[in-house]
Design an enzyme around this catalytic site. Structure first.
Site, PDB file in Angstrom:
ATOM      1  N   GLY A   1      57.553  40.806  29.531  1.00 12.56           N
ATOM      2  CA  GLY A   1      56.840  41.191  28.310  1.00 12.56           C
ATOM      3  C   GLY A   1      57.141  40.360  27.083  1.00 12.56           C
ATOM      4  O   GLY A   1      56.994  40.845  25.960  1.00 12.56           O
ATOM      5  N   SER A   2      57.526  39.086  27.276  1.00 12.34           N
ATOM      6  CA  SER A   2      57.789  38.283  26.074  1.00 12.34           C
ATOM      7  C   SER A   2      56.488  38.003  25.307  1.00 12.34           C
ATOM      8  O   SER A   2      56.495  37.917  24.076  1.00 12.34           O
ATOM      9  CB  SER A   2      58.515  36.981  26.422  1.00 12.34           C
ATOM     10  OG  SER A   2      57.687  36.107  27.140  1.00 12.34           O
TER      11      SER A   2
ATOM     12  N   ARG B   1      48.451  41.075  38.642  1.00 16.35           N
ATOM     13  CA  ARG B   1      47.483  41.414  39.696  1.00 16.35           C
ATOM     14  C   ARG B   1      46.095  40.935  39.305  1.00 16.35           C
ATOM     15  O   ARG B   1      45.798  40.794  38.115  1.00 16.35           O
ATOM     16  CB  ARG B   1      47.438  42.933  39.903  1.00 16.35           C
ATOM     17  CG  ARG B   1      48.757  43.475  40.329  1.00 16.35           C
ATOM     18  CD  ARG B   1      48.732  44.944  40.659  1.00 16.35           C
ATOM     19  NE  ARG B   1      50.099  45.366  40.853  1.00 16.35           N
ATOM     20  CZ  ARG B   1      50.803  45.159  41.959  1.00 16.35           C
ATOM     21  NH1 ARG B   1      50.235  44.567  42.990  1.00 16.35           N
ATOM     22  NH2 ARG B   1      52.060  45.541  42.049  1.00 16.35           N
ATOM     23  N   ILE B   2      45.277  40.767  40.339  1.00 17.91           N
ATOM     24  CA  ILE B   2      43.883  40.398  40.086  1.00 17.91           C
ATOM     25  C   ILE B   2      43.138  41.674  39.699  1.00 17.91           C
ATOM     26  O   ILE B   2      43.277  42.710  40.346  1.00 17.91           O
ATOM     27  CB  ILE B   2      43.268  39.747  41.338  1.00 17.91           C
ATOM     28  CG1 ILE B   2      43.974  38.414  41.611  1.00 17.91           C
ATOM     29  CG2 ILE B   2      41.767  39.564  41.174  1.00 17.91           C
ATOM     30  CD1 ILE B   2      43.620  37.784  42.933  1.00 17.91           C
TER      31      ILE B   2
ATOM     32  N   ASN C   1      43.084  37.200  28.855  1.00 23.17           N
ATOM     33  CA  ASN C   1      44.264  36.943  29.683  1.00 23.17           C
ATOM     34  C   ASN C   1      44.921  35.641  29.223  1.00 23.17           C
ATOM     35  O   ASN C   1      44.246  34.724  28.774  1.00 23.17           O
ATOM     36  CB  ASN C   1      43.824  36.800  31.149  1.00 23.17           C
ATOM     37  CG  ASN C   1      44.982  36.494  32.083  1.00 23.17           C
ATOM     38  OD1 ASN C   1      46.006  37.188  32.062  1.00 23.17           O
ATOM     39  ND2 ASN C   1      44.850  35.461  32.901  1.00 23.17           N
TER      40      ASN C   1
ATOM     41  N   HIS D   1      47.135  32.452  30.605  1.00 23.68           N
ATOM     42  CA  HIS D   1      47.499  31.777  31.865  1.00 23.68           C
ATOM     43  C   HIS D   1      48.350  30.549  31.537  1.00 23.68           C
ATOM     44  O   HIS D   1      47.985  29.764  30.652  1.00 23.68           O
ATOM     45  CB  HIS D   1      46.231  31.365  32.620  1.00 23.68           C
ATOM     46  CG  HIS D   1      46.542  30.751  33.942  1.00 23.68           C
ATOM     47  ND1 HIS D   1      46.939  31.503  35.029  1.00 23.68           N
ATOM     48  CD2 HIS D   1      46.566  29.453  34.357  1.00 23.68           C
ATOM     49  CE1 HIS D   1      47.173  30.704  36.051  1.00 23.68           C
ATOM     50  NE2 HIS D   1      46.959  29.452  35.674  1.00 23.68           N
TER      51      HIS D   1
ATOM     52  N   ASP E   1      34.951  38.066  36.717  1.00 18.44           N
ATOM     53  CA  ASP E   1      35.371  38.435  38.068  1.00 18.44           C
ATOM     54  C   ASP E   1      35.788  37.241  38.929  1.00 18.44           C
ATOM     55  O   ASP E   1      35.931  37.359  40.133  1.00 18.44           O
ATOM     56  CB  ASP E   1      34.308  39.304  38.769  1.00 18.44           C
ATOM     57  CG  ASP E   1      32.964  38.604  38.838  1.00 18.44           C
ATOM     58  OD1 ASP E   1      32.886  37.424  38.442  1.00 18.44           O
ATOM     59  OD2 ASP E   1      32.003  39.247  39.282  1.00 18.44           O
TER      60      ASP E   1
ATOM     61  N   ASP F   1      41.056  33.613  37.114  1.00 17.39           N
ATOM     62  CA  ASP F   1      41.413  32.784  35.943  1.00 17.39           C
ATOM     63  C   ASP F   1      40.251  31.888  35.508  1.00 17.39           C
ATOM     64  O   ASP F   1      40.461  30.766  35.042  1.00 17.39           O
ATOM     65  CB  ASP F   1      42.657  31.926  36.244  1.00 17.39           C
ATOM     66  CG  ASP F   1      43.880  32.782  36.540  1.00 17.39           C
ATOM     67  OD1 ASP F   1      44.045  33.834  35.900  1.00 17.39           O
ATOM     68  OD2 ASP F   1      44.674  32.402  37.422  1.00 17.39           O
TER      69      ASP F   1
ATOM     70  N   GLU G   1      52.676  29.774  24.640  1.00 15.62           N
ATOM     71  CA  GLU G   1      51.948  31.019  24.924  1.00 15.62           C
ATOM     72  C   GLU G   1      52.141  32.008  23.784  1.00 15.62           C
ATOM     73  O   GLU G   1      51.219  32.716  23.384  1.00 15.62           O
ATOM     74  CB  GLU G   1      52.450  31.658  26.228  1.00 15.62           C
ATOM     75  CG  GLU G   1      52.145  30.864  27.478  1.00 15.62           C
ATOM     76  CD  GLU G   1      52.628  31.582  28.730  1.00 15.62           C
ATOM     77  OE1 GLU G   1      52.430  32.793  28.854  1.00 15.62           O
ATOM     78  OE2 GLU G   1      53.232  30.917  29.596  1.00 15.62           O
TER      79      GLU G   1
HETATM   80  C1  GRF Z   1      53.621  34.192  31.353  1.00 15.57           C
HETATM   81  O1  GRF Z   1      53.953  32.872  31.668  1.00 15.57           O
HETATM   82  C2  GRF Z   1      52.144  34.424  31.549  1.00 15.57           C
HETATM   83  O2  GRF Z   1      51.348  33.343  31.184  1.00 15.57           O
HETATM   84  C3  GRF Z   1      52.076  34.632  33.030  1.00 15.57           C
HETATM   85  O3  GRF Z   1      53.200  35.399  33.342  1.00 15.57           O
HETATM   86  C4  GRF Z   1      54.220  35.162  32.365  1.00 15.57           C
HETATM   87  C5  GRF Z   1      54.571  36.480  31.754  1.00 15.57           C
HETATM   88  O4  GRF Z   1      55.649  36.369  30.860  1.00 15.57           O
HETATM   89  N1  GRF Z   1      50.826  35.225  33.419  1.00 15.57           N
HETATM   90  P1  GRF Z   1      56.023  37.581  29.902  1.00 15.57           P
HETATM   91  O5  GRF Z   1      56.062  38.839  30.778  1.00 15.57           O
HETATM   92  O6  GRF Z   1      54.990  37.680  28.847  1.00 15.57           O
HETATM   93  O7  GRF Z   1      57.378  37.246  29.373  1.00 15.57           O
END
Ligand code: GRF
Length: 202
Positions: A14-15, A93-94, A109, A111, A144, A147, A176
């Protein structure tokens, strides 16, 4: 400016969720986070939500007999929360078609690669193994495909000679944490317009 109600869906550390919480607190994102939904009762994201006094909804994937039943419970929870925007922040999950259709244009989302390269799991490992010199992160609307939805914003990150998967993941993660709040800010300011494959920023 009036704030928009957002909810975050996360599976683990959850960063990115924390980056959203911090950006809202600092006043850079005009949003109120009204819920964290997680499929994982052990997710560290739950502690972050509790610290920030954000309600948590656990839809424990392991407690369901099938993916279909899990997705029905998730959809029902999402409909109850019903924010302006769902943010998938490390949701591993998808997302099924029924959920995608229910929240079309209202779900984004993050990625950890420059899409359309390196979709799916272990995007950073894929980038290192392929040998690209530049990777990065992408925030996109969820459709759908895997990514594959319209791209809102991307940031480039160099891949250095000594990088392994972890080193690259750490460098991308810092980006991110800026890219995702920025995309949420633009959404909350009503500045995003989906125009076919493209997202126009007004
Ligand atoms: C991140 O790299 C995100 O892009 C990917 O999973 C990781 C999750 O990191 N889908 P966090 O849980 O937000 O720390």
């Amino acid at each position: 400016m009036r704030t928009k109600r957002i909810a975050v869906i996360a599976s683990g550390r959850g960063s990115n969720f924390q980056a959203i919480i911090d950006a809202i607190k600092e006043g850079t994102v005009p949003a109120t986070c009204i819920a964290l939904i997680t499929d994982n009762p052990k997710a560290y994201a739950i502690e972050r939500a509790e610290q920030a006094k954000i309600p948590v909804i656990v839809i424990d994937y392991a407690a369901f007999a099938s993916k279909k039943e899990y997705e029905q419970a998730l959809l029902a929870a999402m409909q109850r929360v019903n924010p302006a925007l769902f943010v998938l922040a490390g949701y591993m999950r998808i997302v099924g078609k029924e959920i995608v259709d229910a929240f079309s244009g209202r779900m984004i989302n993050i990625h950890p690669a420059l899409l359309p390269s390196f979709t799916g799991l272990h995007a950073q490992r894929q980038a290192v193994q392929y040998g690209v010199k530049v990777s990065g992160c992408t925030v996109h609307f969820v459709d759908d495909s895997l990514d594959g939805g319209p791209v809102i914003c991307q940031q480039c990150v160099p891949v250095l000679d000594g990088d392994d998967e972890d080193a690259l993941a750490e460098r991308i993660l810092a980006h991110e944490h800026r890219c995702l709040p920025e995309a949420i800010r633009l959404f909350c300011e009503d500045r995003l317009k989906i125009d076919g494959r493209r997202v126009r920023i007004r």
